[in-house]
Design a protein around this motif. Sequence first.
Motif, mmCIF file in Angstrom:
data_model
loop_
_atom_site.group_PDB
_atom_site.id
_atom_site.type_symbol
_atom_site.label_atom_id
_atom_site.label_comp_id
_atom_site.label_asym_id
_atom_site.label_seq_id
_atom_site.Cartn_x
_atom_site.Cartn_y
_atom_site.Cartn_z
ATOM 1 N N LEU A 141 0.825 -1.215 0.000
ATOM 2 C CA LEU A 141 0.000 0.000 0.000
ATOM 3 C C LEU A 141 0.857 1.263 0.000
ATOM 4 C CD1 LEU A 141 -2.922 -0.802 2.490
ATOM 5 C CD2 LEU A 141 -2.871 -1.033 0.013
ATOM 6 N N ALA A 142 2.034 1.184 0.594
ATOM 7 C CA ALA A 142 2.912 2.357 0.635
ATOM 8 C C ALA A 142 3.760 2.476 -0.620
ATOM 9 C CB ALA A 142 3.805 2.292 1.869
ATOM 10 N N TYR A 143 4.101 1.343 -1.227
ATOM 11 C CA TYR A 143 5.037 1.350 -2.363
ATOM 12 C C TYR A 143 4.427 1.960 -3.626
ATOM 13 C CZ TYR A 143 7.748 -0.544 -6.261
ATOM 14 O OH TYR A 143 8.453 -0.690 -7.421
ATOM 15 N N THR A 144 3.239 1.522 -4.006
ATOM 16 C CA THR A 144 2.622 2.001 -5.239
ATOM 17 C C THR A 144 2.409 3.513 -5.249
ATOM 18 O OG1 THR A 144 1.533 -0.143 -5.575
ATOM 19 C CG2 THR A 144 0.648 1.732 -6.785
ATOM 20 N N PRO A 145 1.836 4.114 -4.192
ATOM 21 C CA PRO A 145 1.672 5.576 -4.209
ATOM 22 C C PRO A 145 2.993 6.340 -4.275
ATOM 23 C CG PRO A 145 0.311 4.580 -2.498
ATOM 24 C CD PRO A 145 1.215 3.510 -3.003
ATOM 25 N N SER A 146 4.070 5.740 -3.747
ATOM 26 C CA SER A 146 5.364 6.428 -3.771
ATOM 27 C C SER A 146 5.883 6.601 -5.192
ATOM 28 C CB SER A 146 6.392 5.660 -2.929
ATOM 29 O OG SER A 146 6.829 4.488 -3.581
ATOM 30 N N LEU A 147 5.399 5.782 -6.115
ATOM 31 C CA LEU A 147 5.755 5.934 -7.521
ATOM 32 C C LEU A 147 4.737 6.807 -8.254
ATOM 33 C CD1 LEU A 147 6.882 2.283 -8.386
ATOM 34 C CD2 LEU A 147 8.286 4.204 -7.613
ATOM 35 N N VAL A 148 3.470 6.644 -7.896
ATOM 36 C CA VAL A 148 2.408 7.426 -8.532
ATOM 37 C C VAL A 148 2.617 8.924 -8.305
ATOM 38 C CG1 VAL A 148 -0.064 7.951 -8.490
ATOM 39 C CG2 VAL A 148 0.709 5.567 -8.430
ATOM 40 N N ILE A 149 3.022 9.292 -7.100
ATOM 41 C CA ILE A 149 3.148 10.719 -6.751
ATOM 42 C C ILE A 149 4.211 11.422 -7.590
ATOM 43 C CG2 ILE A 149 4.842 10.345 -4.918
ATOM 44 C CD1 ILE A 149 1.920 12.875 -4.915
ATOM 45 N N LEU A 150 5.177 10.690 -8.109
ATOM 46 C CA LEU A 150 6.232 11.313 -8.908
ATOM 47 C C LEU A 150 5.657 11.958 -10.164
ATOM 48 C CD1 LEU A 150 9.040 8.600 -8.644
ATOM 49 C CD2 LEU A 150 8.814 10.720 -7.333
ATOM 50 N N GLY A 151 4.612 11.348 -10.736
ATOM 51 C CA GLY A 151 3.981 11.908 -11.924
ATOM 52 C C GLY A 151 3.248 13.209 -11.667
ATOM 53 N N HIS A 152 2.965 13.494 -10.408
ATOM 54 C CA HIS A 152 2.319 14.754 -10.049
ATOM 55 C C HIS A 152 3.303 15.916 -10.078
ATOM 56 C CE1 HIS A 152 -1.583 13.216 -8.206
ATOM 57 N NE2 HIS A 152 -0.942 12.120 -8.582
ATOM 58 N N TYR A 153 4.593 15.628 -9.965
ATOM 59 C CA TYR A 153 5.583 16.693 -9.822
ATOM 60 C C TYR A 153 6.656 16.709 -10.912
ATOM 61 C CZ TYR A 153 3.718 17.766 -5.206
ATOM 62 O OH TYR A 153 2.887 18.145 -4.167
ATOM 63 N N PHE A 154 6.760 15.621 -11.667
ATOM 64 C CA PHE A 154 7.833 15.552 -12.657
ATOM 65 C C PHE A 154 7.317 14.989 -13.977
ATOM 66 C CE2 PHE A 154 9.845 15.157 -8.489
ATOM 67 C CZ PHE A 154 10.829 16.130 -8.573
ATOM 68 N N ARG A 155 7.830 15.526 -15.053
ATOM 69 C CA ARG A 155 7.580 14.990 -16.378
ATOM 70 C C ARG A 155 8.887 14.992 -17.176
ATOM 71 N NH1 ARG A 155 2.541 16.515 -20.136
ATOM 72 N NH2 ARG A 155 1.618 15.099 -18.628
ATOM 73 N N ARG A 156 9.447 16.164 -17.405
ATOM 74 C CA ARG A 156 10.680 16.261 -18.185
ATOM 75 C C ARG A 156 11.843 15.562 -17.474
ATOM 76 N NH1 ARG A 156 14.439 20.241 -18.019
ATOM 77 N NH2 ARG A 156 13.053 21.516 -16.730
ATOM 78 N N ARG A 157 11.876 15.638 -16.158
ATOM 79 C CA ARG A 157 12.964 15.047 -15.391
ATOM 80 C C ARG A 157 12.593 13.688 -14.802
ATOM 81 N NH1 ARG A 157 14.603 20.524 -12.013
ATOM 82 N NH2 ARG A 157 15.887 21.501 -13.652
ATOM 83 N N MET A 158 11.531 13.080 -15.306
ATOM 84 C CA MET A 158 11.041 11.841 -14.720
ATOM 85 C C MET A 158 12.097 10.728 -14.739
ATOM 86 S SD MET A 158 8.694 10.194 -13.178
ATOM 87 C CE MET A 158 7.083 10.940 -13.358
ATOM 88 N N GLY A 159 12.886 10.656 -15.798
ATOM 89 C CA GLY A 159 13.894 9.602 -15.903
ATOM 90 C C GLY A 159 14.907 9.647 -14.786
ATOM 91 N N ILE A 160 15.501 10.812 -14.586
ATOM 92 C CA ILE A 160 16.521 10.934 -13.548
ATOM 93 C C ILE A 160 15.921 10.825 -12.150
ATOM 94 C CG2 ILE A 160 16.405 13.469 -13.420
ATOM 95 C CD1 ILE A 160 19.469 13.427 -13.048
ATOM 96 N N VAL A 161 14.683 11.313 -11.987
ATOM 97 C CA VAL A 161 14.017 11.204 -10.687
ATOM 98 C C VAL A 161 13.712 9.745 -10.366
ATOM 99 C CG1 VAL A 161 11.866 11.721 -9.453
ATOM 100 C CG2 VAL A 161 13.064 13.528 -10.698
ATOM 101 N N ASN A 162 13.218 8.993 -11.346
ATOM 102 C CA ASN A 162 12.971 7.566 -11.136
ATOM 103 C C ASN A 162 14.258 6.835 -10.767
ATOM 104 O OD1 ASN A 162 10.306 6.557 -11.253
ATOM 105 N ND2 ASN A 162 10.183 7.051 -13.423
ATOM 106 N N GLY A 163 15.343 7.205 -11.448
ATOM 107 C CA GLY A 163 16.622 6.581 -11.142
ATOM 108 C C GLY A 163 17.064 6.859 -9.715
ATOM 109 N N PHE A 164 16.889 8.101 -9.274
ATOM 110 C CA PHE A 164 17.262 8.458 -7.902
ATOM 111 C C PHE A 164 16.405 7.707 -6.892
ATOM 112 C CE2 PHE A 164 16.674 11.033 -4.091
ATOM 113 C CZ PHE A 164 17.989 11.264 -3.709
ATOM 114 N N VAL A 165 15.103 7.649 -7.138
ATOM 115 C CA VAL A 165 14.182 6.990 -6.207
ATOM 116 C C VAL A 165 14.488 5.503 -6.092
ATOM 117 C CG1 VAL A 165 11.774 6.310 -5.865
ATOM 118 C CG2 VAL A 165 12.336 8.684 -6.442
ATOM 119 N N THR A 166 14.655 4.832 -7.222
ATOM 120 C CA THR A 166 14.914 3.388 -7.178
ATOM 121 C C THR A 166 16.303 3.074 -6.641
ATOM 122 O OG1 THR A 166 15.567 3.486 -9.518
ATOM 123 C CG2 THR A 166 13.292 2.843 -9.028
#
Length: 283
Positions: A130-155
């Motif tokens: 329940l905590a894991y899925t929203p932690s990825l969903v919320i990234l789309g609320h704040y990032f688009r152009r930098r989504m790649g590097i943000v995903n890399g940092f998060v993972t």
Amino acid sequence: MLSIPPQQEPPDGGLQAWLVMIASFFCNGILFGTINSSGVIFAALKDDLEANGVENPASKASFCLSLTIGMTFLMSLVSGVLTDKLGVRLTTGIGGAIATAGLFISSLVYHKIEYLTISYGLLLGFGGSLAYTPSLVILGHYFRRRMGIVNGFVTAGSSLFTIVMPMLFEYILRLYSLKVLFQILAAIVSLLMVCAFIFKPRLAVRPREGALPGDAGAAASSRTLKNQFKKFVSQFINFEIWRNKRFVIWTLCIPIALFGYFVPYVHLVSKAMKNILTPSYVT
């Protein structure tokens, strides 16, 4: 589904966006750092069960830990639905609370593998999902152009925590016991609820249509039990995406690839201790 009006485009930066990224980093790190450190817990739990005369301690301990891993991914469907219905914040908060409760209960029943399977295997796994899925969903609320590097940092959080947490676990087990380890883990996992407060959603959630795609013309005749059931289910499951062959292939291949992925995380430490090393927590 997310509806993104022009005025609500992800900012791709700003204090709140970076805080969300860091909170997601900690969510991934805490959850998968714990899961990927299962080998240390397995070795200690197996020895504890053996000392208490439990039959087949290795099988029972591995089943308990494997259940945690399985529940984390199996319940992702439920987590996704709840994220749509309840929101990112509330879903993450509930998940953090369930996972924390599961670990604290585990510290009280760690000698009883039947109870531990429920508290550690089911509660921690479900709460983590329940905590894991929203932690990825919320990234789309704040990032688009930098989504790649943000995903890399998060993972990367899972990798960093996977390096640190096994050493922390061994240190705690060497000085204390499984009971204390589970209590400290409960305190660490409770940080997920702090992350939930940081996950402030920006984008509106567009409710799904009450009918399946292509059923608009049948709206007048949708009073049959079958059609009403379809309408109800379609509020929770997006059937349209399953018409995308590439998505279906990808969805089926990922679980197959992960089928044996976590086996070393559970058994490698015990194998090394048996054949090469001396368990540091008993010296």
